[in-house]
Scaffold this active site. Sequence first.
Site, mmCIF file in Angstrom:
data_model
loop_
_atom_site.group_PDB
_atom_site.id
_atom_site.type_symbol
_atom_site.label_atom_id
_atom_site.label_comp_id
_atom_site.label_asym_id
_atom_site.label_seq_id
_atom_site.Cartn_x
_atom_site.Cartn_y
_atom_site.Cartn_z
ATOM 1 N N TRP A 149 -66.946 -107.239 60.277
ATOM 2 C CA TRP A 149 -68.394 -107.221 60.079
ATOM 3 C C TRP A 149 -69.168 -108.091 61.065
ATOM 4 O O TRP A 149 -70.380 -107.956 61.175
ATOM 5 C CB TRP A 149 -68.731 -107.703 58.661
ATOM 6 C CG TRP A 149 -68.007 -108.951 58.254
ATOM 7 C CD1 TRP A 149 -66.872 -109.016 57.499
ATOM 8 C CD2 TRP A 149 -68.325 -110.306 58.598
ATOM 9 N NE1 TRP A 149 -66.468 -110.326 57.356
ATOM 10 C CE2 TRP A 149 -67.346 -111.145 58.016
ATOM 11 C CE3 TRP A 149 -69.355 -110.900 59.338
ATOM 12 C CZ2 TRP A 149 -67.358 -112.532 58.153
ATOM 13 C CZ3 TRP A 149 -69.377 -112.287 59.472
ATOM 14 C CH2 TRP A 149 -68.380 -113.086 58.894
ATOM 15 N N ASN A 150 -68.515 -108.998 61.772
ATOM 16 C CA ASN A 150 -69.292 -109.996 62.525
ATOM 17 C C ASN A 150 -69.950 -109.424 63.781
ATOM 18 O O ASN A 150 -71.036 -109.837 64.162
ATOM 19 C CB ASN A 150 -68.431 -111.217 62.863
ATOM 20 C CG ASN A 150 -67.216 -110.876 63.692
ATOM 21 O OD1 ASN A 150 -66.590 -109.822 63.511
ATOM 22 N ND2 ASN A 150 -66.846 -111.770 64.586
ATOM 23 N N LYS A 173 -62.434 -97.048 60.986
ATOM 24 C CA LYS A 173 -62.900 -97.581 59.693
ATOM 25 C C LYS A 173 -63.561 -98.932 59.963
ATOM 26 O O LYS A 173 -62.887 -99.955 60.078
ATOM 27 C CB LYS A 173 -61.750 -97.756 58.695
ATOM 28 C CG LYS A 173 -62.259 -98.037 57.276
ATOM 29 C CD LYS A 173 -61.266 -98.772 56.416
ATOM 30 C CE LYS A 173 -61.285 -100.243 56.656
ATOM 31 N NZ LYS A 173 -62.544 -100.927 56.220
ATOM 32 N N GLU A 176 -67.165 -102.222 55.489
ATOM 33 C CA GLU A 176 -68.067 -101.672 54.477
ATOM 34 C C GLU A 176 -69.282 -102.566 54.262
ATOM 35 O O GLU A 176 -70.256 -102.135 53.636
ATOM 36 C CB GLU A 176 -67.305 -101.498 53.161
ATOM 37 C CG GLU A 176 -66.287 -100.378 53.166
ATOM 38 C CD GLU A 176 -65.083 -100.687 54.047
ATOM 39 O OE1 GLU A 176 -64.497 -99.740 54.605
ATOM 40 O OE2 GLU A 176 -64.725 -101.892 54.179
ATOM 41 N N GLY A 226 -59.321 -108.655 63.020
ATOM 42 C CA GLY A 226 -59.510 -109.266 61.718
ATOM 43 C C GLY A 226 -58.660 -110.506 61.541
ATOM 44 O O GLY A 226 -58.297 -111.172 62.514
ATOM 45 N N SER A 227 -58.277 -110.790 60.323
ATOM 46 C CA SER A 227 -57.598 -112.042 60.002
ATOM 47 C C SER A 227 -56.114 -111.973 60.322
ATOM 48 O O SER A 227 -55.513 -110.888 60.389
ATOM 49 C CB SER A 227 -57.781 -112.365 58.514
ATOM 50 O OG SER A 227 -57.024 -111.472 57.709
ATOM 51 N N GLU A 248 -56.112 -108.211 67.360
ATOM 52 C CA GLU A 248 -56.997 -109.332 67.728
ATOM 53 C C GLU A 248 -57.303 -110.063 66.433
ATOM 54 O O GLU A 248 -58.079 -109.596 65.613
ATOM 55 C CB GLU A 248 -58.260 -108.810 68.415
ATOM 56 C CG GLU A 248 -59.038 -109.903 69.145
ATOM 57 C CD GLU A 248 -60.084 -110.549 68.262
ATOM 58 O OE1 GLU A 248 -59.773 -111.615 67.666
ATOM 59 O OE2 GLU A 248 -61.185 -110.014 68.152
ATOM 60 N N LEU A 249 -56.657 -111.233 66.266
ATOM 61 C CA LEU A 249 -56.593 -111.859 64.950
ATOM 62 C C LEU A 249 -57.343 -113.183 64.840
ATOM 63 O O LEU A 249 -57.060 -113.991 63.968
ATOM 64 C CB LEU A 249 -55.119 -112.054 64.557
ATOM 65 C CG LEU A 249 -54.257 -110.787 64.612
ATOM 66 C CD1 LEU A 249 -52.835 -111.093 64.194
ATOM 67 C CD2 LEU A 249 -54.844 -109.674 63.761
ATOM 68 N N CYS A 282 -65.264 -114.911 66.831
ATOM 69 C CA CYS A 282 -63.845 -115.277 66.935
ATOM 70 C C CYS A 282 -63.554 -116.109 68.174
ATOM 71 O O CYS A 282 -62.575 -116.862 68.196
ATOM 72 C CB CYS A 282 -62.975 -114.024 66.917
ATOM 73 S SG CYS A 282 -63.329 -112.847 68.235
ATOM 74 N N GLU A 379 -59.936 -122.212 61.344
ATOM 75 C CA GLU A 379 -61.168 -121.686 61.936
ATOM 76 C C GLU A 379 -62.268 -121.643 60.869
ATOM 77 O O GLU A 379 -62.141 -120.934 59.867
ATOM 78 C CB GLU A 379 -60.920 -120.284 62.477
ATOM 79 C CG GLU A 379 -62.110 -119.661 63.153
ATOM 80 C CD GLU A 379 -61.809 -118.253 63.665
ATOM 81 O OE1 GLU A 379 -62.460 -117.828 64.623
ATOM 82 O OE2 GLU A 379 -60.921 -117.586 63.093
ATOM 83 N N GLU A 456 -58.164 -105.413 74.625
ATOM 84 C CA GLU A 456 -59.248 -104.442 74.684
ATOM 85 C C GLU A 456 -60.093 -104.818 75.889
ATOM 86 O O GLU A 456 -60.282 -105.995 76.188
ATOM 87 C CB GLU A 456 -60.077 -104.477 73.399
ATOM 88 C CG GLU A 456 -59.267 -104.078 72.180
ATOM 89 C CD GLU A 456 -60.066 -104.117 70.886
ATOM 90 O OE1 GLU A 456 -60.125 -103.070 70.220
ATOM 91 O OE2 GLU A 456 -60.624 -105.170 70.554
#
Length: 474
Positions: A149-150, A173, A176, A226-227, A248-249, A282, A379, A456
């Site tokens: 979402w960020n 995806k 949400e 994500g995490s 990418e965590l 991140c 973090e 990426e």
Amino acid sequence: MYPVIQFLIDGKWRDGNGDAEPVINPATGASVGDCPFANQQVLDDALASAQAAFKTWKKTPPVERARILRKTAELVRERTDHIATLMTLEQGKPVAEARVELGYAADIVEWYGEECKRSYGRIVPSRVPGVRQLVMHEPVGVVAGFSPWNFPAVTPIRKMAGAIAAGCSIIIKPSEETPATCFELTRCFVDAGLPAGVLNLVFGQPAFVSEYLMRSEAVRKISFTGSVPVGKLLMKQAAETLKRTTMELGGHSPVVVFDDVDIDQVAQTLVAGKFRNAGQVCVAPTRFYIQQDAYDRFVARFTELTAAIKVGPGLEPDSQMGPLASARRVDAMEQFVQDARDAGGKIMTGGAKHGNQGFFFQPTVITDLPDTCRLMTEEPFGPIAPIVPFKHFDEVVERANSLPLGLASYAFTRSAQTSQAIADAIEAGMVGVNSLAISTPETPFGGIKHSGHGHEGGIEGLDAYTNLKFVASA
């Protein structure tokens, strides 16, 4: 003005017909719309659509893919004001930041469109006369992309544009919590003439959607942002069908400031970088190590600049920092601050919720912290800056590299020798020396250690969606 969120399946917009969840404006805490959740039938249809589209899209000449991507980028730029407003409504960042993000997103699409025309193979000289040896890049197949979402424009569009440019089809995806941004970006691809089924958009309960797509043999590649815990889970699931992965965590970026710098200039740069998107970045600078002789002056100037940040709703033109994305992020900040206090930390500015409406938190600076406290080891993903001193080069390198994370790191110095030495010594996928600009469409973005693997952006980001095929022809 918030749109009715729909799925995109096989080139057709489809309403949800089951569960949904409200989309919350973080500046007010009120709902602005609803996000539908996909059921098994929707996911089956998306998989079938992506499989069928891949058969023809992989044969589409790169010059045609480039034309569609170029048109998509043009549409993103034309619609920036509209999409930026939606992004701010659902994510909270100042609308000026949202416009910058969309400009970057358009650049990503445009760059991938140009680069796909240069996805070259090579000829390898043979040891045997009359034999020709070719190395070729071929699209990997159906891709599943998962984004947070960020940065609701940049993170999904990296995956969509990279996969599409390489000749893959993709099921994306997004989060949400911020569905409208990707919904509108997907519309840009459709309106640019992307064939049906090449791009499919779904939303849903994250564990259900990811597990269902991961079980499918049709999906040959996943890209996840994500995490760390979720990334590890997806890798375990990917192992069952040997899917390719890009992970990418996140990270906990150290910033090393040596005592030969212009304190005012560096403080201004780092305040802007730290509190961008309310610290929900991140690659944000998050652990500040300042050399002893510059420490007091840096803390004073950094604190002064932080205290002056104008916090408010992102749609107000004078707001410099918006709200956090959700109430749970405010709770997390309060826990970090309490842990810092318990560890003997000194609150230089901020340290509490801001206002009585929405999910705002004060820009915060904390000093006098041990390296073992939570702010130095986890973090924060929010507007809290821990600042600690160091004395010697080897000492700060050991402290900066002490965590199992390695996404981004930064260093500031006027010495060319120190610049090279710190860039070589830091363990991270990306290092910015005297600059925070470590992410562009044409350069690889990714981490090492528990921050993930793969890239990426850059030629590496395009290659991530291809298989290598070697052909020996006699």
